[in-house]
Design a protein around this motif. Structure first.
Motif, PDB file in Angstrom:
ATOM      1  N   ALA A 272       0.823  -1.212   0.000  1.00  0.00           N
ATOM      2  CA  ALA A 272       0.000   0.000   0.000  1.00  0.00           C
ATOM      3  C   ALA A 272       0.856   1.261   0.000  1.00  0.00           C
ATOM      4  N   TYR A 273       2.091   1.169   0.480  1.00  0.00           N
ATOM      5  CA  TYR A 273       2.957   2.346   0.474  1.00  0.00           C
ATOM      6  C   TYR A 273       3.194   2.862  -0.950  1.00  0.00           C
ATOM      7  N   ALA A 274       3.238   1.956  -1.910  1.00  0.00           N
ATOM      8  CA  ALA A 274       3.465   2.370  -3.297  1.00  0.00           C
ATOM      9  C   ALA A 274       2.276   3.127  -3.871  1.00  0.00           C
ATOM     10  N   ASP A 275       1.096   2.959  -3.255  1.00  0.00           N
ATOM     11  CA  ASP A 275      -0.113   3.622  -3.744  1.00  0.00           C
ATOM     12  C   ASP A 275      -0.395   4.918  -3.009  1.00  0.00           C
ATOM     13  N   ASN A 276       0.452   5.262  -2.047  1.00  0.00           N
ATOM     14  CA  ASN A 276       0.258   6.506  -1.308  1.00  0.00           C
ATOM     15  C   ASN A 276       0.487   7.707  -2.234  1.00  0.00           C
ATOM     16  N   ASP A 277       0.003   8.873  -1.828  1.00  0.00           N
ATOM     17  CA  ASP A 277       0.260  10.102  -2.572  1.00  0.00           C
ATOM     18  C   ASP A 277       1.007  11.071  -1.662  1.00  0.00           C
ATOM     19  N   PRO A 278       2.335  11.223  -1.838  1.00  0.00           N
ATOM     20  CA  PRO A 278       3.165  10.597  -2.883  1.00  0.00           C
ATOM     21  C   PRO A 278       3.520   9.158  -2.510  1.00  0.00           C
ATOM     22  N   PRO A 279       3.909   8.346  -3.497  1.00  0.00           N
ATOM     23  CA  PRO A 279       4.352   6.976  -3.197  1.00  0.00           C
ATOM     24  C   PRO A 279       5.553   6.995  -2.249  1.00  0.00           C
ATOM     25  N   VAL A 280       5.526   6.086  -1.287  1.00  0.00           N
ATOM     26  CA  VAL A 280       6.562   6.053  -0.250  1.00  0.00           C
ATOM     27  C   VAL A 280       7.668   5.073  -0.633  1.00  0.00           C
ATOM     28  N   SER A 281       8.903   5.522  -0.509  1.00  0.00           N
ATOM     29  CA  SER A 281      10.067   4.648  -0.746  1.00  0.00           C
ATOM     30  C   SER A 281      10.134   3.589   0.345  1.00  0.00           C
ATOM     31  N   THR A 282      10.400   2.362  -0.047  1.00  0.00           N
ATOM     32  CA  THR A 282      10.449   1.272   0.918  1.00  0.00           C
ATOM     33  C   THR A 282      11.698   0.425   0.723  1.00  0.00           C
ATOM     34  N   VAL A 283      12.047  -0.279   1.782  1.00  0.00           N
ATOM     35  CA  VAL A 283      13.092  -1.303   1.748  1.00  0.00           C
ATOM     36  C   VAL A 283      12.408  -2.640   1.950  1.00  0.00           C
ATOM     37  N   THR A 284      12.592  -3.557   1.022  1.00  0.00           N
ATOM     38  CA  THR A 284      12.081  -4.901   1.209  1.00  0.00           C
ATOM     39  C   THR A 284      13.213  -5.815   1.656  1.00  0.00           C
ATOM     40  N   LEU A 285      12.916  -6.620   2.671  1.00  0.00           N
ATOM     41  CA  LEU A 285      13.882  -7.596   3.175  1.00  0.00           C
ATOM     42  C   LEU A 285      13.687  -8.960   2.518  1.00  0.00           C
ATOM     43  N   HIS A 286      12.755  -9.032   1.579  1.00  0.00           N
ATOM     44  CA  HIS A 286      12.473 -10.264   0.822  1.00  0.00           C
ATOM     45  C   HIS A 286      12.122 -11.429   1.746  1.00  0.00           C
ATOM     46  N   PRO A 287      11.002 -11.302   2.490  1.00  0.00           N
ATOM     47  CA  PRO A 287      10.637 -12.361   3.439  1.00  0.00           C
ATOM     48  C   PRO A 287      10.355 -13.704   2.780  1.00  0.00           C
ATOM     49  N   GLU A 288       9.837 -13.692   1.550  1.00  0.00           N
ATOM     50  CA  GLU A 288       9.573 -14.971   0.887  1.00  0.00           C
ATOM     51  C   GLU A 288      10.868 -15.744   0.648  1.00  0.00           C
ATOM     52  N   THR A 289      11.907 -15.039   0.204  1.00  0.00           N
ATOM     53  CA  THR A 289      13.201 -15.697  -0.021  1.00  0.00           C
ATOM     54  C   THR A 289      13.796 -16.168   1.290  1.00  0.00           C
ATOM     55  N   ILE A 290      13.667 -15.348   2.331  1.00  0.00           N
ATOM     56  CA  ILE A 290      14.163 -15.747   3.651  1.00  0.00           C
ATOM     57  C   ILE A 290      13.458 -17.011   4.122  1.00  0.00           C
ATOM     58  N   ALA A 291      12.127 -17.052   3.969  1.00  0.00           N
ATOM     59  CA  ALA A 291      11.358 -18.207   4.432  1.00  0.00           C
ATOM     60  C   ALA A 291      11.760 -19.479   3.691  1.00  0.00           C
ATOM     61  N   GLU A 292      11.832 -19.392   2.370  1.00  0.00           N
ATOM     62  CA  GLU A 292      12.191 -20.577   1.581  1.00  0.00           C
ATOM     63  C   GLU A 292      13.592 -21.061   1.928  1.00  0.00           C
ATOM     64  N   THR A 293      14.525 -20.124   2.093  1.00  0.00           N
ATOM     65  CA  THR A 293      15.898 -20.486   2.438  1.00  0.00           C
ATOM     66  C   THR A 293      15.972 -21.112   3.820  1.00  0.00           C
ATOM     67  N   ALA A 294      15.262 -20.533   4.788  1.00  0.00           N
ATOM     68  CA  ALA A 294      15.329 -21.015   6.166  1.00  0.00           C
ATOM     69  C   ALA A 294      14.673 -22.375   6.324  1.00  0.00           C
ATOM     70  N   VAL A 295      13.491 -22.557   5.753  1.00  0.00           N
ATOM     71  CA  VAL A 295      12.794 -23.843   5.885  1.00  0.00           C
ATOM     72  C   VAL A 295      13.567 -24.945   5.166  1.00  0.00           C
ATOM     73  N   THR A 296      14.097 -24.639   3.995  1.00  0.00           N
ATOM     74  CA  THR A 296      14.896 -25.630   3.271  1.00  0.00           C
ATOM     75  C   THR A 296      16.132 -26.024   4.081  1.00  0.00           C
ATOM     76  N   ALA A 297      16.767 -25.026   4.722  1.00  0.00           N
ATOM     77  CA  ALA A 297      17.936 -25.317   5.560  1.00  0.00           C
ATOM     78  C   ALA A 297      17.556 -26.178   6.753  1.00  0.00           C
ATOM     79  N   LEU A 298      16.403 -25.889   7.354  1.00  0.00           N
ATOM     80  CA  LEU A 298      15.967 -26.676   8.509  1.00  0.00           C
ATOM     81  C   LEU A 298      15.681 -28.116   8.105  1.00  0.00           C
ATOM     82  N   ILE A 299      15.002 -28.316   6.997  1.00  0.00           N
ATOM     83  CA  ILE A 299      14.711 -29.669   6.540  1.00  0.00           C
ATOM     84  C   ILE A 299      16.005 -30.411   6.202  1.00  0.00           C
ATOM     85  N   SER A 300      16.985 -29.699   5.652  1.00  0.00           N
ATOM     86  CA  SER A 300      18.275 -30.329   5.363  1.00  0.00           C
ATOM     87  C   SER A 300      18.966 -30.781   6.643  1.00  0.00           C
ATOM     88  N   ARG A 301      18.786 -30.036   7.723  1.00  0.00           N
ATOM     89  CA  ARG A 301      19.395 -30.430   8.994  1.00  0.00           C
ATOM     90  C   ARG A 301      18.727 -31.682   9.565  1.00  0.00           C
TER      91      ARG A 301
END
Length: 341
Positions: A272-301
């Motif tokens: 929703a920040y991108a739809d603000n007036d004016p659009p708000v600059s954001t930092v994404t930490l890429h939670p989907e990539t973090i989740a996939e990496t972390a769960v895959t690592a846990l299953i590997s352990r």
């Protein structure tokens, strides 16, 4: 090997075996402090861990930053998006995923929790959940560097130092002279690294840091009132998701125009920040990539046949700054900004 017995727990807790039984089973008329102490002793000794069968391909997830507090982390886009992907990744590997509530603290029966492995998000200093899981020998993977990592620990995280410097550099290049950091609420690695990096960045430029403590209940952004009334800053980096909305509310109340009078960047996964007036600059930490990496690592352990188990230490996921209108300002000739005087 046989584990500790009921009598062992009773001796360590200095109570009777009947009291131990009542405390662990939630029965009897015991003082809450006694019940809590017995459970903590049992967890520390690892009582029951030898008797509890493995969960049968079940993983657990706990957000322990504010363990024991009744807050709904699923309302935060970062956690909502991360946990959705974590569940999908677990299911793709044939595992169930149990998402534990934020109230999971010392009272949660960790000595009987049936999971094969746990993913801990933002584990803080002296985390009772982490202590209990370590005592049971439950395999762990962390989202965010643990405060006191042990040899063999695996965690997935962003480079918060590099990201913070990128944001501050972007704001400075857009004309900011006095940048405030809106952080300091939690005790997790993320907040501490961002704050330390910001303070170092200010020191390198001979500027005094402007630190504001995030308050999740301050929707109107009153925490900014003194700063904005004095025109003491011309940019804000908000490191928690609701912080950007608090800045917008406070700026409107004080007649500050974004980006003309005030630049803003917020670390958030809220689209929703991108739809603000004016659009708000954001930092994404890429939670989907973090989740996939972390769960895959846990299953590997957990898998003795894993072709490439994760190496101890950090698995890095780059963050991304999305500059929008809120942090882009064209300098005006003759304009005086806060901090220029």
């Amino acid at each position: 090997m046989s584990g500790p017995t009921l009598a062992d727990v009773a001796r360590a807790a200095e109570v009777s075996t009947a009291t131990v039984s009542h405390a662990l089973n939630g029965t009897g008329r015991l003082a809450e402090s006694t019940r809590r102490r017995v459970r903590e002793v049992a967890t520390t000794l690892g009582y029951g861990s030898q008797r509890i069968p493995r969960a049968g391909r079940n993983l657990g997830v706990a957000v322990t930053t504010y363990a024991g507090s009744a807050w709904n982390f699923l309302e935060i886009p970062y956690f909502a998006r991360l946990l959705t992907t974590a569940a999908a990744t677990a299911h793709a590997h044939g595992y169930a995923l149990t998402i534990l509530p934020a109230t999971c603290g010392a009272e949660t029966p960790w000595h009987t929790l049936a999971v094969d492995g746990m993913l801990l998000l933002d584990s803080p200093t002296d985390d009772p959940v982490l202590r209990a899981l370590r005592a049971r020998g439950i395999p762990l993977v962390f989202d965010g560097r643990p405060v006191d990592p042990r040899p063999g620990d695996v965690w997935v995280d962003n480079d918060h130092t590099a990201t913070t410097r990128e944001v501050l550099g972007h704001l400075a290049a857009s004309g900011a002279r006095r940048i405030a950091l809106h952080a300091g609420y939690g005790d997790e690695h993320y907040t501490r690294v961002v704050t330390r990096t910001y303070e170092q960045w200010c020191h390198e430029r001979g500027k005094a840091p402007l630190l504001l403590t995030f308050d999740p209940y301050d929707a109107p952004g009153h925490g900014f009132d003194a700063l904005f009334a004095a025109r003491a800053c011309d940019a804000v980096y908000a490191v928690y998701d609701p912080g950007g909305r608090q800045v917008l509310a406070a700026a409107a109340r004080h007649g500050l125009r974004i980006p003309d009078d005030l630049l803003l960047v917020c670390a958030s996964e809220d689209r929703a920040y991108a739809d603000n007036d004016p659009p708000v600059s954001t930092v994404t930490l890429h939670p989907e990539t973090i989740a996939e990496t972390a769960v895959t690592a846990l299953i590997s352990r957990l898998s003795p046949t894993a072709p490439l188990p994760p190496s101890p230490g950090a698995l890095a996921v780059p963050a991304t700054l999305h500059p929008r209108r809120s942090s882009r300002r064209r300098a005006r000739p003759g304009r005086t900004r806060p901090g220029d005087r």
